[in-house]
Scaffold this motif. Structure first.
Motif, PDB file in Angstrom:
ATOM      1  N   THR A  96       0.814  -1.212   0.000  1.00  0.00           N
ATOM      2  CA  THR A  96       0.000   0.000   0.000  1.00  0.00           C
ATOM      3  C   THR A  96       0.850   1.265   0.000  1.00  0.00           C
ATOM      4  O   THR A  96       0.334   2.357  -0.131  1.00  0.00           O
ATOM      5  CB  THR A  96      -0.953   0.038   1.215  1.00  0.00           C
ATOM      6  N   SER A  97       2.168   1.105   0.143  1.00  0.00           N
ATOM      7  CA  SER A  97       3.080   2.243   0.143  1.00  0.00           C
ATOM      8  C   SER A  97       4.452   1.789  -0.354  1.00  0.00           C
ATOM      9  O   SER A  97       4.895   0.677  -0.030  1.00  0.00           O
ATOM     10  CB  SER A  97       3.226   2.796   1.561  1.00  0.00           C
ATOM     11  N   LEU A  98       5.123   2.647  -1.080  1.00  0.00           N
ATOM     12  CA  LEU A  98       6.472   2.324  -1.536  1.00  0.00           C
ATOM     13  C   LEU A  98       7.429   2.164  -0.359  1.00  0.00           C
ATOM     14  O   LEU A  98       8.444   1.497  -0.478  1.00  0.00           O
ATOM     15  CB  LEU A  98       6.994   3.397  -2.492  1.00  0.00           C
ATOM     16  N   ARG A  99       7.093   2.733   0.763  1.00  0.00           N
ATOM     17  CA  ARG A  99       7.925   2.574   1.958  1.00  0.00           C
ATOM     18  C   ARG A  99       8.012   1.117   2.396  1.00  0.00           C
ATOM     19  O   ARG A  99       8.990   0.725   3.033  1.00  0.00           O
ATOM     20  CB  ARG A  99       7.394   3.430   3.088  1.00  0.00           C
ATOM     21  N   GLU A 100       7.030   0.339   2.054  1.00  0.00           N
ATOM     22  CA  GLU A 100       7.050  -1.085   2.409  1.00  0.00           C
ATOM     23  C   GLU A 100       8.167  -1.838   1.697  1.00  0.00           C
ATOM     24  O   GLU A 100       8.563  -2.910   2.134  1.00  0.00           O
ATOM     25  CB  GLU A 100       5.700  -1.723   2.081  1.00  0.00           C
ATOM     26  N   LEU A 101       8.679  -1.289   0.623  1.00  0.00           N
ATOM     27  CA  LEU A 101       9.748  -1.952  -0.117  1.00  0.00           C
ATOM     28  C   LEU A 101      11.059  -1.983   0.664  1.00  0.00           C
ATOM     29  O   LEU A 101      11.902  -2.844   0.428  1.00  0.00           O
ATOM     30  CB  LEU A 101       9.976  -1.277  -1.463  1.00  0.00           C
TER      31      LEU A 101
END
Length: 103
Positions: A96-101
């Motif tokens: 749900t967010s690129l931060r999760e990558l």
């Protein structure tokens, strides 16, 4: 990183004006390459420019069908679900967010 986009030819100019262009090795633009995702040439142009095998690349898109196409071509892939509360895709991994990558 590379951008693989079904977009207009001046996307590179837009990225430069926004100060984002230097973050990317290449921008693969459908209007320039002459095909659109899920044509394998789109994905391959990105990984070739990075000098990486498909298996060493992560393809992120908000369209699960395009992520699925990348996965079938040997890329790693995740669907970015942007809408809060939206139903996540069943056929592909998702975030749900690129931060999760980076986790």
């Amino acid at each position: 990183m590379a951008v693989v986009s079904d977009s207009w030819p001046d996307l590179d100019d837009l990225f430069r004006r926004l100060g984002l262009r230097d973050y990317f090795v290449t921008l693969v633009i459908s209007a320039v390459l002459g095909c659109r995702k899920p044509d394998p040439r789109m994905y391959r142009a990105g990984s070739d420019a990075l000098g990486l095998a498909p298996a060493d690349c992560l393809f992120v898109d908000d369209d699960p069908d395009l992520v699925g196409a990348a996965i079938r071509l040997g890329y790693q892939g995740v669907t970015l679900v942007r809408e809060p509360g939206a139903e996540p895709p069943a056929a592909t991994p998702w975030i749900t967010s690129l931060r999760e990558l980076s986790q």
